[in-house]
Design a protein around this motif. Structure first.
Motif, PDB file in Angstrom:
ATOM      1  N   GLU A  61      11.734  29.060 -18.494  1.00  0.00           N
ATOM      2  CA  GLU A  61      11.764  28.442 -19.818  1.00  0.00           C
ATOM      3  C   GLU A  61      10.445  27.732 -20.117  1.00  0.00           C
ATOM      4  N   ILE A  62       9.908  27.034 -19.133  1.00  0.00           N
ATOM      5  CA  ILE A  62       8.631  26.347 -19.321  1.00  0.00           C
ATOM      6  C   ILE A  62       7.520  27.356 -19.554  1.00  0.00           C
ATOM      7  N   ALA A  63       7.487  28.429 -18.771  1.00  0.00           N
ATOM      8  CA  ALA A  63       6.458  29.461 -18.928  1.00  0.00           C
ATOM      9  C   ALA A  63       6.532  30.129 -20.293  1.00  0.00           C
ATOM     10  N   ASN A  64       7.749  30.236 -20.849  1.00  0.00           N
ATOM     11  CA  ASN A  64       7.939  30.857 -22.160  1.00  0.00           C
ATOM     12  C   ASN A  64       7.786  29.864 -23.304  1.00  0.00           C
ATOM     13  N   GLY A  65       7.462  28.612 -22.989  1.00  0.00           N
ATOM     14  CA  GLY A  65       7.285  27.606 -24.023  1.00  0.00           C
ATOM     15  C   GLY A  65       8.587  27.076 -24.587  1.00  0.00           C
ATOM     16  N   GLU A  66       9.681  27.318 -23.908  1.00  0.00           N
ATOM     17  CA  GLU A  66      11.003  26.886 -24.377  1.00  0.00           C
ATOM     18  C   GLU A  66      11.321  25.492 -23.828  1.00  0.00           C
ATOM     19  N   CYS A  67      10.434  24.557 -24.116  1.00  0.00           N
ATOM     20  CA  CYS A  67      10.627  23.209 -23.617  1.00  0.00           C
ATOM     21  C   CYS A  67      10.011  22.208 -24.592  1.00  0.00           C
ATOM     22  N   VAL A  68      10.320  20.967 -24.395  1.00  0.00           N
ATOM     23  CA  VAL A  68       9.751  19.903 -25.210  1.00  0.00           C
ATOM     24  C   VAL A  68       8.614  19.273 -24.414  1.00  0.00           C
ATOM     25  N   VAL A  69       7.468  19.146 -25.058  1.00  0.00           N
ATOM     26  CA  VAL A  69       6.306  18.541 -24.412  1.00  0.00           C
ATOM     27  C   VAL A  69       6.093  17.163 -25.017  1.00  0.00           C
ATOM     28  N   CYS A  70       6.108  16.155 -24.173  1.00  0.00           N
ATOM     29  CA  CYS A  70       5.888  14.782 -24.615  1.00  0.00           C
ATOM     30  C   CYS A  70       4.595  14.290 -23.991  1.00  0.00           C
ATOM     31  N   LYS A  71       3.627  13.959 -24.868  1.00  0.00           N
ATOM     32  CA  LYS A  71       2.336  13.493 -24.364  1.00  0.00           C
ATOM     33  C   LYS A  71       2.149  11.996 -24.544  1.00  0.00           C
ATOM     34  N   THR A  72       2.928  11.422 -25.435  1.00  0.00           N
ATOM     35  CA  THR A  72       2.788   9.991 -25.690  1.00  0.00           C
ATOM     36  C   THR A  72       4.148   9.318 -25.616  1.00  0.00           C
TER      37      THR A  72
END
Length: 83
Positions: A61-72
């Motif tokens: 899922e992470i490799a396919n971009g099926e995740c939420v990315v939190c940078k802040t």
């Protein structure tokens, strides 16, 4: 098999571990509780097949971009508020 005190264990840990290595059962008494000293091996650190499957699925899922990315911190707060 004999229960030893924490003080006795601390003062001669090597002897306790040697007994365990020789197949003896060693217990340490702390207050009213009894703790066993047991050896472990590499198999004790292995994940179950179902857990490995979940981990691999999450990696896909992470490799396919099926995740939420939190940078802040604001990204994290927004993601949590959306739940």
């Amino acid at each position: 098999m004999e229960a030893i005190s924490v003080r006795a264990f601390r003062s001669n840990m090597a002897a306790s571990f040697n007994l365990v290595d020789a197949g003896e059962r060693v217990f340490v008494r702390r207050n009213r509780n009894l703790y066993a000293i047991v050896p472990i091996d590499d198999n004790d650190f292995e994940a179950s097949p179902s857990l490995l499957a979940k981990i691999n699925s999450a990696r896909e899922e992470i490799a396919n971009g099926e995740c939420v990315v939190c940078k802040t911190k604001d990204d994290i707060n927004a993601m949590l508020a959306s739940l």
